[in-house]
Design a protein around this motif. Structure first.
Motif, PDB file in Angstrom:
ATOM      1  N   GLN A  24      -4.158   7.604   8.057  1.00 28.23           N
ATOM      2  CA  GLN A  24      -4.035   6.940   6.755  1.00 28.23           C
ATOM      3  C   GLN A  24      -2.852   5.971   6.753  1.00 28.23           C
ATOM      4  OE1 GLN A  24      -5.995   6.841   4.285  1.00 28.23           O
ATOM      5  NE2 GLN A  24      -7.252   8.670   4.302  1.00 28.23           N
ATOM      6  N   CYS A  76      -2.924   1.903   6.345  1.00 28.93           N
ATOM      7  CA  CYS A  76      -2.094   1.161   5.381  1.00 28.93           C
ATOM      8  C   CYS A  76      -1.395  -0.006   6.075  1.00 28.93           C
ATOM      9  CB  CYS A  76      -1.063   2.080   4.741  1.00 28.93           C
ATOM     10  SG  CYS A  76      -1.749   3.279   3.596  1.00 28.93           S
ATOM     11  N   ASP A  85      -7.353  -2.390   1.223  1.00 29.18           N
ATOM     12  CA  ASP A  85      -7.659  -0.961   1.206  1.00 29.18           C
ATOM     13  C   ASP A  85      -9.025  -0.741   1.836  1.00 29.18           C
ATOM     14  OD1 ASP A  85      -8.035   1.707   0.701  1.00 29.18           O
ATOM     15  OD2 ASP A  85      -7.440   1.608  -1.404  1.00 29.18           O
ATOM     16  N   ARG A  89       0.859  -1.192   0.000  1.00 31.55           N
ATOM     17  CA  ARG A  89       0.000   0.000   0.000  1.00 31.55           C
ATOM     18  C   ARG A  89       0.883   1.225   0.000  1.00 31.55           C
ATOM     19  NH1 ARG A  89      -4.805   0.818   2.398  1.00 31.55           N
ATOM     20  NH2 ARG A  89      -4.557   2.718   1.224  1.00 31.55           N
ATOM     21  N   SER A  90       0.416   2.289  -0.608  1.00 31.83           N
ATOM     22  CA  SER A  90       1.168   3.537  -0.578  1.00 31.83           C
ATOM     23  C   SER A  90       0.211   4.685  -0.272  1.00 31.83           C
ATOM     24  CB  SER A  90       1.871   3.774  -1.911  1.00 31.83           C
ATOM     25  OG  SER A  90       0.935   3.870  -2.948  1.00 31.83           O
ATOM     26  N   PHE A  91       0.771   5.748   0.296  1.00 28.59           N
ATOM     27  CA  PHE A  91      -0.001   6.929   0.661  1.00 28.59           C
ATOM     28  C   PHE A  91       0.831   8.151   0.349  1.00 28.59           C
ATOM     29  CE2 PHE A  91      -0.762  10.149   4.030  1.00 28.59           C
ATOM     30  CZ  PHE A  91      -2.003  10.572   3.612  1.00 28.59           C
TER      31      PHE A  91
END
Length: 177
Positions: A71, A75, A137, A33-35
């Motif tokens: 967030q 993740c 997600d 996952r990326s943010f």
């Protein structure tokens, strides 16, 4: 001061995080996952923790501080445990079945509803009256569950429709003579 933003996010074993500019990429056993954070906050990875700090004292920086930390924590939770929404179907003849990459729903319409399963989630139907939506997600899992529920929301008189497992439907009394 943000009470949520102050706490660093712990990285459990088997999870790694890399920061490049304003984006963070988290790898774990369930996936990646990326943010991408806004310019109002800075992200740092220090010995198995990720910390988020505001840049400045503006109102927007303080708002983004807690949100960005949450967030990042979501993740981390997604790549370790994943997210899950359970739906129940109530009603005579209402049922769900999975055929390949399509969820077939019989909801009292003149036709069966065919819901295409997105790649980001896994949908299972252990019973004809149960649907489980799982993924890494949280936003996508919640949106897919809401889209399925939208086909036949629970009604207050008989309770027929698709509802979340933990949802309470306020029942109404029908007409009296």
């Amino acid at each position: 001061m943000s009470r949520i933003g102050k706490k660093p996010v712990e990285l459990p074993g088997g999870v790694s995080a890399t920061v490049s500019g304003q984006s963070i990429e988290i790898k774990g056993p369930k996936g990646v996952r990326s943010f991408k954070a806004t310019d109002d906050v800075s992200l740092k990875v220090e010995d198995n923790t990720v910390s988020v700090e505001p840049r400045g004292k503006s109102k927007r920086a303080r708002q983004q501080w807690g949100m960005s930390r949450t967030q990042v924590a979501n993740c981390v939770t997604g790549v370790t445990e994943g997210f899950k929404k359970e739906l129940e179907i109530n009603g005579v003849g209402y049922r769900a079945a999975i055929q390949g990459k399509v969820l077939k729903l019989s909801l009292g319409y003149s036709h069966d509803v065919e819901f295409d399963i997105p790649d980001a989630v896994q949908i299972t139907a252990p019973k004809p009256t149960e649907i489980i939506v799982e993924g890494i997600d949280q936003q996508v899992v919640g949106q897919v569950a809401a889209n399925i529920r939208e086909w036949r929301k629970p009604e207050p008189y008989k309770g027929k429709g698709i509802k979340y497992k933990d949802e309470f439907i306020f029942r109404k009394e029908g007409k009296k003579k």
